[in-house]
Design a protein around this motif. Structure first.
Motif, PDB file in Angstrom:
ATOM      1  N   LEU A 199      -4.537  -5.482   0.307  1.00  0.00           N
ATOM      2  CA  LEU A 199      -5.081  -5.274  -1.037  1.00  0.00           C
ATOM      3  C   LEU A 199      -4.148  -5.866  -2.085  1.00  0.00           C
ATOM      4  CD1 LEU A 199      -6.464  -1.624  -0.758  1.00  0.00           C
ATOM      5  CD2 LEU A 199      -7.815  -3.668  -1.265  1.00  0.00           C
ATOM      6  N   ASN A 200      -2.843  -5.691  -1.898  1.00  0.00           N
ATOM      7  CA  ASN A 200      -1.879  -6.265  -2.838  1.00  0.00           C
ATOM      8  C   ASN A 200      -1.898  -7.788  -2.804  1.00  0.00           C
ATOM      9  OD1 ASN A 200      -1.019  -3.880  -3.913  1.00  0.00           O
ATOM     10  ND2 ASN A 200       0.876  -3.759  -2.728  1.00  0.00           N
ATOM     11  N   ILE A 209      -8.202  -6.529  -9.065  1.00  0.00           N
ATOM     12  CA  ILE A 209      -7.673  -5.621  -8.051  1.00  0.00           C
ATOM     13  C   ILE A 209      -6.258  -5.191  -8.438  1.00  0.00           C
ATOM     14  CG2 ILE A 209      -7.321  -5.250  -5.585  1.00  0.00           C
ATOM     15  CD1 ILE A 209     -10.172  -6.157  -6.386  1.00  0.00           C
ATOM     16  N   PRO A 210      -6.037  -3.911  -8.707  1.00  0.00           N
ATOM     17  CA  PRO A 210      -4.696  -3.461  -9.112  1.00  0.00           C
ATOM     18  C   PRO A 210      -3.710  -3.494  -7.944  1.00  0.00           C
ATOM     19  CG  PRO A 210      -6.153  -1.575  -8.804  1.00  0.00           C
ATOM     20  CD  PRO A 210      -7.009  -2.801  -8.665  1.00  0.00           C
ATOM     21  N   VAL A 211      -2.464  -3.827  -8.249  1.00  0.00           N
ATOM     22  CA  VAL A 211      -1.405  -3.804  -7.245  1.00  0.00           C
ATOM     23  C   VAL A 211      -0.957  -2.356  -7.035  1.00  0.00           C
ATOM     24  CG1 VAL A 211       0.924  -4.571  -6.669  1.00  0.00           C
ATOM     25  CG2 VAL A 211      -0.657  -6.142  -7.797  1.00  0.00           C
ATOM     26  N   ILE A 212      -0.768  -1.956  -5.778  1.00  0.00           N
ATOM     27  CA  ILE A 212      -0.461  -0.564  -5.451  1.00  0.00           C
ATOM     28  C   ILE A 212       0.785  -0.481  -4.581  1.00  0.00           C
ATOM     29  CG2 ILE A 212      -2.851   0.260  -5.638  1.00  0.00           C
ATOM     30  CD1 ILE A 212      -3.100  -0.087  -2.615  1.00  0.00           C
ATOM     31  N   GLU A 213       1.322   0.719  -4.445  1.00  0.00           N
ATOM     32  CA  GLU A 213       2.480   0.927  -3.593  1.00  0.00           C
ATOM     33  C   GLU A 213       2.055   0.932  -2.122  1.00  0.00           C
ATOM     34  OE1 GLU A 213       6.112   4.158  -2.876  1.00  0.00           O
ATOM     35  OE2 GLU A 213       4.579   4.512  -4.422  1.00  0.00           O
ATOM     36  N   ILE A 227     -12.176   0.598  -4.565  1.00  0.00           N
ATOM     37  CA  ILE A 227     -13.387   0.574  -5.399  1.00  0.00           C
ATOM     38  C   ILE A 227     -13.451  -0.723  -6.209  1.00  0.00           C
ATOM     39  CG2 ILE A 227     -14.515   1.646  -7.397  1.00  0.00           C
ATOM     40  CD1 ILE A 227     -13.587   4.358  -6.311  1.00  0.00           C
ATOM     41  N   ALA A 228     -12.295  -1.148  -6.757  1.00  0.00           N
ATOM     42  CA  ALA A 228     -12.256  -2.392  -7.524  1.00  0.00           C
ATOM     43  C   ALA A 228     -12.632  -3.582  -6.642  1.00  0.00           C
ATOM     44  CB  ALA A 228     -10.874  -2.584  -8.127  1.00  0.00           C
ATOM     45  N   LEU A 229     -12.159  -3.568  -5.397  1.00  0.00           N
ATOM     46  CA  LEU A 229     -12.501  -4.658  -4.480  1.00  0.00           C
ATOM     47  C   LEU A 229     -13.983  -4.628  -4.131  1.00  0.00           C
ATOM     48  CD1 LEU A 229     -11.433  -6.980  -2.656  1.00  0.00           C
ATOM     49  CD2 LEU A 229     -11.374  -5.303  -0.820  1.00  0.00           C
TER      50      LEU A 229
END
Length: 256
Positions: A199-200, A209-213, A227-229
């Motif tokens: 996802l990142n 698409i937000p970057v996540i940990e 959800i964004a994807l």
């Protein structure tokens, strides 16, 4: 026109199938190419002709992807450890092993309508018994309503076959095999970590698409990224990762 619409719906989950631009009553070159790609994916003779075998396969997969969206929306999941045979199951049995049985039957039932839909409750009641009856009858087993090791192993085998025919059947090429269960908020583990990394990778190229940990925890931020994807891909926004989402994420990430 029906075949064109159904192929387009299937192509949303099987991106290798080209989308047909003009939905009309003409079987044109665009339609033929979509049919050929469909046939290649599902091990049919890629002649571009919608014969009996291709017709029924299109109908089956069209129904399957619709049911898969519903199943993904329910966020069906059960731990890998729980999905194993421990004892004979019959009317009145209860526990995690019954949940495992119900999970398999519910999943299979979304692709084979002869199996009635069942809830995952952990209790072996009439709904589960009827589903077992149907499975045994469909696969040529003694119709007893009792799940012994032989029946359980056959159910698991059919489940694995169904999974292998989903978009994740590209797993040998894309390198990350589908874990065999739905990933939803609250899940933890290596499969979650893998999907967060992908996802990142996508998020670095797709601003929506937000970057996540990458921590192996399917939390609020991971769900928001999923959800964004799904919104970006134009598919149902459930926030859960089933076989379709898994294949989409891995394939898109590798392409990037």
């Amino acid at each position: 026109m029906t075949i064109k619409r159904e192929l387009n719906r299937i192509s949303q989950n099987y991106p290798a199938i080209p989308k047909i631009q003009y939905i009309n009553g003409v079987f044109d070159l665009e339609t033929e190419n979509a049919v050929k790609k469909f046939q290649e994916i599902f091990n049919l003779s890629p002649d571009g002709i919608v014969g009996k075998a291709t017709w029924y396969k299109i109908k089956q997969i069209f129904a399957s992807v619709k049911r898969l969206s519903e199943l993904t929306g329910e966020g069906l999941t059960i731990s890998e450890v729980s999905r194993r045979y421990t004892r004979e199951l019959s009317m009145g049995s209860q526990g995690e092993d019954v949940e495992a049985l119900q999970y398999y039957l519910a999943f299979i039932g979304y692709f084979f309508p002869e199996l009635p839909p069942i809830p995952i409750t952990g209790f072996f009641g009439e709904f589960t018994r009827d589903a077992v009856f149907s499975f045994q009858n469909t696969y040529g087993l003694p119709v007893t309503g009792v799940v012994d090791a032989n029946v359980f192993n056959r159910i698991e085998q059919v489940y694995n076959t169904v999974v292998s025919e989903l978009p994740a059947n590209y797993q040998s090429a894309i390198g990350e095999p589908y874990p065999g269960r739905f990933l939803v908020e609250g899940d933890r583990g290596e499969s979650v970590r893998i999907i967060q990394g992908y996802l990142n990778k996508i998020g670095q190229n797709v601003e929506q698409i937000p970057v996540i940990e990458v921590d192996g925890i399917f939390g609020v931020r991971t769900k928001a990224a999923v959800i964004a994807l799904q919104q970006y891909l134009g598919i149902e926004q459930t926030g859960a990762i089933g076989p379709v989402e898994w294949a989409e994420i891995i394939t898109l990430g590798n392409n990037l």
